[in-house]
Design a protein around this motif. Structure first.
Motif, PDB file in Angstrom:
ATOM      1  N   ILE A  19       8.966   2.881-109.309  1.00 26.02           N
ATOM      2  CA  ILE A  19       8.796   1.525-108.777  1.00 26.02           C
ATOM      3  C   ILE A  19       8.402   0.569-109.904  1.00 26.02           C
ATOM      4  O   ILE A  19       8.938  -0.526-110.036  1.00 26.02           O
ATOM      5  CB  ILE A  19       7.718   1.511-107.662  1.00 26.02           C
ATOM      6  CG1 ILE A  19       8.191   2.314-106.455  1.00 26.02           C
ATOM      7  CG2 ILE A  19       7.396   0.084-107.248  1.00 26.02           C
ATOM      8  CD1 ILE A  19       9.322   1.689-105.689  1.00 26.02           C
ATOM      9  N   ALA A  20       7.464   1.058-110.757  1.00 23.44           N
ATOM     10  CA  ALA A  20       7.012   0.209-111.860  1.00 23.44           C
ATOM     11  C   ALA A  20       8.181  -0.135-112.774  1.00 23.44           C
ATOM     12  O   ALA A  20       8.370  -1.292-113.170  1.00 23.44           O
ATOM     13  CB  ALA A  20       5.912   0.902-112.647  1.00 23.44           C
ATOM     14  N   ARG A  21       8.962   0.862-113.120  1.00 22.02           N
ATOM     15  CA  ARG A  21      10.098   0.608-114.012  1.00 22.02           C
ATOM     16  C   ARG A  21      11.124  -0.332-113.385  1.00 22.02           C
ATOM     17  O   ARG A  21      11.665  -1.208-114.045  1.00 22.02           O
ATOM     18  CB  ARG A  21      10.776   1.944-114.374  1.00 22.02           C
ATOM     19  CG  ARG A  21      10.036   2.713-115.438  1.00 22.02           C
ATOM     20  CD  ARG A  21      10.694   4.046-115.700  1.00 22.02           C
ATOM     21  NE  ARG A  21       9.906   4.838-116.643  1.00 22.02           N
ATOM     22  CZ  ARG A  21      10.104   4.836-117.966  1.00 22.02           C
ATOM     23  NH1 ARG A  21      11.071   4.109-118.475  1.00 22.02           N
ATOM     24  NH2 ARG A  21       9.336   5.574-118.756  1.00 22.02           N
ATOM     25  N   SER A  22      11.377  -0.142-112.089  1.00 19.58           N
ATOM     26  CA  SER A  22      12.369  -1.023-111.474  1.00 19.58           C
ATOM     27  C   SER A  22      11.792  -2.432-111.303  1.00 19.58           C
ATOM     28  O   SER A  22      12.530  -3.408-111.333  1.00 19.58           O
ATOM     29  CB  SER A  22      12.843  -0.453-110.141  1.00 19.58           C
ATOM     30  OG  SER A  22      11.770  -0.375-109.248  1.00 19.58           O
ATOM     31  N   ALA A  23      10.447  -2.546-111.178  1.00 19.63           N
ATOM     32  CA  ALA A  23       9.846  -3.882-111.109  1.00 19.63           C
ATOM     33  C   ALA A  23       9.995  -4.590-112.447  1.00 19.63           C
ATOM     34  O   ALA A  23      10.254  -5.799-112.498  1.00 19.63           O
ATOM     35  CB  ALA A  23       8.371  -3.790-110.716  1.00 19.63           C
ATOM     36  N   VAL A  24       9.860  -3.819-113.541  1.00 25.13           N
ATOM     37  CA  VAL A  24      10.088  -4.411-114.862  1.00 25.13           C
ATOM     38  C   VAL A  24      11.537  -4.881-114.959  1.00 25.13           C
ATOM     39  O   VAL A  24      11.828  -5.960-115.494  1.00 25.13           O
ATOM     40  CB  VAL A  24       9.758  -3.391-115.971  1.00 25.13           C
ATOM     41  CG1 VAL A  24      10.211  -3.924-117.322  1.00 25.13           C
ATOM     42  CG2 VAL A  24       8.271  -3.109-115.989  1.00 25.13           C
TER      43      VAL A  24
ATOM     44  N   TRP B 224      16.827  -6.246-105.024  1.00 25.19           N
ATOM     45  CA  TRP B 224      16.018  -5.125-105.509  1.00 25.19           C
ATOM     46  C   TRP B 224      15.469  -4.311-104.335  1.00 25.19           C
ATOM     47  O   TRP B 224      15.546  -3.089-104.311  1.00 25.19           O
ATOM     48  CB  TRP B 224      14.896  -5.726-106.360  1.00 25.19           C
ATOM     49  CG  TRP B 224      13.897  -4.785-106.919  1.00 25.19           C
ATOM     50  CD1 TRP B 224      14.096  -3.908-107.940  1.00 25.19           C
ATOM     51  CD2 TRP B 224      12.541  -4.644-106.516  1.00 25.19           C
ATOM     52  NE1 TRP B 224      12.948  -3.240-108.202  1.00 25.19           N
ATOM     53  CE2 TRP B 224      11.966  -3.658-107.349  1.00 25.19           C
ATOM     54  CE3 TRP B 224      11.740  -5.240-105.545  1.00 25.19           C
ATOM     55  CZ2 TRP B 224      10.634  -3.266-107.231  1.00 25.19           C
ATOM     56  CZ3 TRP B 224      10.416  -4.850-105.440  1.00 25.19           C
ATOM     57  CH2 TRP B 224       9.870  -3.869-106.267  1.00 25.19           C
ATOM     58  N   LEU B 225      14.953  -5.026-103.336  1.00 27.07           N
ATOM     59  CA  LEU B 225      14.436  -4.341-102.149  1.00 27.07           C
ATOM     60  C   LEU B 225      15.555  -3.593-101.441  1.00 27.07           C
ATOM     61  O   LEU B 225      15.361  -2.484-100.929  1.00 27.07           O
ATOM     62  CB  LEU B 225      13.787  -5.349-101.196  1.00 27.07           C
ATOM     63  CG  LEU B 225      12.486  -5.960-101.702  1.00 27.07           C
ATOM     64  CD1 LEU B 225      12.045  -7.092-100.801  1.00 27.07           C
ATOM     65  CD2 LEU B 225      11.405  -4.876-101.771  1.00 27.07           C
TER      66      LEU B 225
ATOM     67  N   LEU C  71      13.295  -6.037-112.583  1.00 29.69           N
ATOM     68  CA  LEU C  71      13.382  -7.285-111.835  1.00 29.69           C
ATOM     69  C   LEU C  71      12.872  -8.459-112.676  1.00 29.69           C
ATOM     70  O   LEU C  71      13.516  -9.515-112.755  1.00 29.69           O
ATOM     71  CB  LEU C  71      12.569  -7.148-110.554  1.00 29.69           C
ATOM     72  CG  LEU C  71      12.553  -8.348-109.620  1.00 29.69           C
ATOM     73  CD1 LEU C  71      13.952  -8.639-109.123  1.00 29.69           C
ATOM     74  CD2 LEU C  71      11.630  -8.093-108.446  1.00 29.69           C
ATOM     75  N   ILE C  72      11.739  -8.247-113.346  1.00 30.43           N
ATOM     76  CA  ILE C  72      11.144  -9.337-114.123  1.00 30.43           C
ATOM     77  C   ILE C  72      12.034  -9.723-115.295  1.00 30.43           C
ATOM     78  O   ILE C  72      12.301 -10.902-115.552  1.00 30.43           O
ATOM     79  CB  ILE C  72       9.734  -8.917-114.603  1.00 30.43           C
ATOM     80  CG1 ILE C  72       8.812  -8.789-113.383  1.00 30.43           C
ATOM     81  CG2 ILE C  72       9.163  -9.928-115.580  1.00 30.43           C
ATOM     82  CD1 ILE C  72       7.541  -8.045-113.668  1.00 30.43           C
TER      83      ILE C  72
ATOM     84  N   THR D   5      15.096 -10.488-105.939  1.00 33.40           N
ATOM     85  CA  THR D   5      14.093  -9.652-105.278  1.00 33.40           C
ATOM     86  C   THR D   5      14.665  -9.026-104.011  1.00 33.40           C
ATOM     87  O   THR D   5      14.449  -7.842-103.730  1.00 33.40           O
ATOM     88  CB  THR D   5      12.857 -10.500-104.934  1.00 33.40           C
ATOM     89  OG1 THR D   5      12.450 -11.190-106.111  1.00 33.40           O
ATOM     90  CG2 THR D   5      11.721  -9.632-104.455  1.00 33.40           C
TER      91      THR D   5
END
Lengths: 320, 328
Positions: free
Chosen positions: A157-162, A137-138, A164-165, A134
């Motif tokens: 942001i949504a795609r990069s959060a995916v 990522w930030l 990360l998960i 995380t």
């Protein structure tokens, strides 16, 4: 025979203790430095390349993750290679070190079940990796803001959060494997060597072996060869074999999520492309659908490997 | 019915630990073979026997840390196989060569186990401090365990049991590898526990120490309990008599007079003025009276208390071990 009491009693205590051990260990510091320095190098290349070719791109931030500028591979590829190393580093001595330090029987003589010990160790290591990723990522998003000067959109942001998960689950597979090996082998060095051997095999050797194996299983039809085309049967076999490696699953999922123009991860037939607007990005939901099987594969791998170590650990003798 | 019989056999009312037909098999080999015993509250009970005789396996079964193949054991009225948490909440265990997290301090190590026990924060600090003071580690409470000696680690392990306020303390080879002074201190701490009403189970092969602190002992061999009872009881069983008294005296007919003392089973004449008597009890006062009454000059009167060492040696000498087994 039912046992009384909750298997999760003491889980949070074990989790907090292991987490603080990991966070304060010099091992994690070295691993983080390794990942940070390589990832930053890849990012630097990506940023400098993006600043030179300022083509109009609705997904500028995602480019940071995927652009590769020779000689460095892309940020995502580097993580795909280094995340397993971090997971192995945190997990290879999880169980056997308790035996070797002779703390196992003392801890298990406290009013907790073994479930809590194993689960606590797994979750603590996963949380450690999660925190590191995380932060990374930030860092990427922050650097993107500073050097590209374009605020990222909600979908980016949504795609990069995916990303990360999925990366955390990818770490989970390797962590489960390391935990399993630390249960099987009493010597931490043996467990580490075997884990690193599997890592090198799956990330370096397997991509070379899979095509050869695919050709042996489904030899190329000479008519395709004459036309200078790939035999679809061989190509499908190759892809299926490659997908046995979690590294490949991670790579495919990331391709689908971070490159919105990706329409499929397998061979494409011409009739499937009828009506498609080439080069147009897919909506977020559709990209997720493409990456979903790979993600499920990673989650399932994590659970299966963890279940194996769970069963082994429950049956293991406490005595060293 | 059988319950009453077992209690009658062990001569105990309200035992805190009771095992019946307790058995542990590893594949075809049997580590613990159908043992029965009962341990009373605030008793110090010694488990003796060569390595691999099944002592540690028995302990692990009592804690629910290894499976019970057949038979049953109840600890404080709980079944360790079904209710291990209740058993482990009340029983303290100091394993053979106990280990701690070297990178943590003594207090941090105890705090971790205290949290696992579910103690509240305020209670934790008070109990840890008291326990460390009891075992004499208060000064090194904030030092990392990596710097601790073997004896200090053992005492820290005992502090954990004290902190737990355990009703039963199970100590597996607690004094092996300790220097004589550390051993002495440790045995003293065991005595204090007993005085507080804690039941102590002590596994060891340091026979003289076991004899010094234990009320009763059980001798393990090839997974069975072959002898059980107090040391004088065992001495009568194995050596044939409890006490050997040596008399050095001059005078007429002393051997005959000594032989007439009630309880004396045998009198040997070692030299002109030295005799060895074997008796069921301590007959020294009677021997002194007999010598003086016969106008003899008493020079020396010594007693060999029955030593566990002699019992142990005699037992294994009489019945040579049939193949040594090692615990897994």
């Amino acid at each position: 025979m039912r046992r009384e009491g909750s298997p999760f009693r003491g889980l949070s205590t074990v989790f907090i203790k292991e987490l603080s051990d990991h966070v304060s260990s010099s091992r994690i510091l070295v691993l983080q430095l390794l990942i940070l320095s390589t990832a930053l190098a890849a990012l630097y290349e990506a940023i400098s390349s993006l600043r030179q070719n300022t083509a109009e791109d609705p997904f500028l931030l995602l480019r940071l993750f995927t652009i590769d500028q020779a000689p460095l591979p892309s940020f995502v590829a580097i993580l795909g290679f280094l995340i397993p190393l971090m997971a192995i580093g945190l997990g290879f001595d999880a169980v056997n070190s308790e035996h070797n330090r002779r703390t196992m029987s003392r801890i298990l003589a406290q009013p907790i079940y073994r479930d809590a010990l194993l689960m606590g160790k797994f979750l603590a290591a996963l949380a450690t990796i999660g925190i590191s990723l995380t932060a990374l990522w930030l860092l990427v998003i922050g650097l993107g803001l500073i050097f590209l000067g374009v605020p990222p959109g909600g979908e980016e942001i949504a795609r990069s959060a995916v990303f990360l998960i999925v990366a955390i689950f990818y770490a989970g597979v390797w962590l489960s494997l390391a935990l399993l090996l630390s249960t099987v082998f009493r010597s931490a060095a043996t467990a580490a060597l075997v884990a690193l051997g599997i890592w090198l095999f799956l990330t370096v050797l397997w991509p070379m072996l899979a095509p050869a194996l695919a050709q042996a299983i489904a030899p190329v039809d000479p008519r395709y060869a004459l036309l200078g085309l790939n035999d679809p049967a061989t190509a499908v076999w190759m892809q299926e074999l490659l997908r046995l490696s979690p590294n490949d699953l991670f790579g495919e999922a990331m391709l689908a999520v971070l490159s919105p123009t990706t329409r499929t991860l397998g061979p494409v037939f011409l009739d499937q492309l009828r009506g498609a607007v080439m080069g147009a990005p897919l909506p977020f939901g559709e990209s997720i659908m493409i990456a979903w099987p790979q993600t499920v594969g990673l989650i399932a791998g994590t659970i299966i490997l963890f279940a194996f170590s769970y069963v082994l650990f429950q049956r293991q003798e406490v005595r060293a | 019915m059988s319950e009453q019989q077992t209690e009658a056999n062990s001569g105990l009312h309200d035992p805190v630990i009771r095992a019946r037909g307790l058995t542990r098999r590893y594949g075809k080999s049997i580590a613990v073979d159908s043992i029965d015993f009962g341990i009373a509250r605030s008793e110090v009970f010694g488990l003796l026997g060569p390595n691999g005789a099944g002592k540690t396996t028995t302990i692990l079964m009592m804690l629910g840390l290894t499976e019970i193949s057949s038979g049953e054991v109840s600890v404080l009225g709980f079944n360790p196989a079904r209710e291990p948490l209740k058993v482990k909440q009340r029983v303290g265990y100091l394993p053979d060569a106990v280990g701690f997290y070297d990178q943590l301090t003594a207090v941090e190590n105890l705090a971790y186990t205290a949290k696992l026990m579910g103690l509240a924060r305020a209670e934790r600090a008070a109990r840890i401090e008291a326990a460390l003071a009891r075992v004499g580690l208060a000064e090194v409470a904030e030092k990392r365990v990596a710097t601790f000696s073997r004896g200090m680690r053992q005492r820290l392990g005992l502090a954990e049991i004290i902190m737990k306020r355990a009703e039963i303390a199970i100590l597996d080879e607690p004094t092996s590898g300790l220097d004589p002074q550390a051993t002495q201190e440790f045995l003293g701490l065991i005595g204090e526990l007993k005085a507080e009403g804690v039941t102590v189970l002590l596994s060891s092969h340091m026979l003289d120490q076991v004899q010094r602190v234990c009320d009763r002992v059980a001798l393990f061999r090839n997974g069975r309990i072959v002898l059980m009872g107090t040391v004088p009881e065992l001495a009568v069983k194995v050596l044939g008599a409890g006490f050997v008294v040596e008399v050095e005296a001059e005078g007429p007919g002393i051997a005959r007079r000594l032989a007439m003392i009630p309880g004396v089973t045998q009198v040997e004449t070692l030299a002109a003025d030295r005799y060895r008597m074997t008796a069921e009890r301590d007959v020294r006062p009677d021997a002194a009276r007999a010598v003086v009454a016969g106008d003899g000059a008493l020079r020396r009167l010594s007693v060999d208390e029955p030593s566990l060492e002699a019992i142990y040696a005699r037992y294994f000498q009489d019945q040579p071990a049939g193949g040594v087994r090692h615990a897994a």
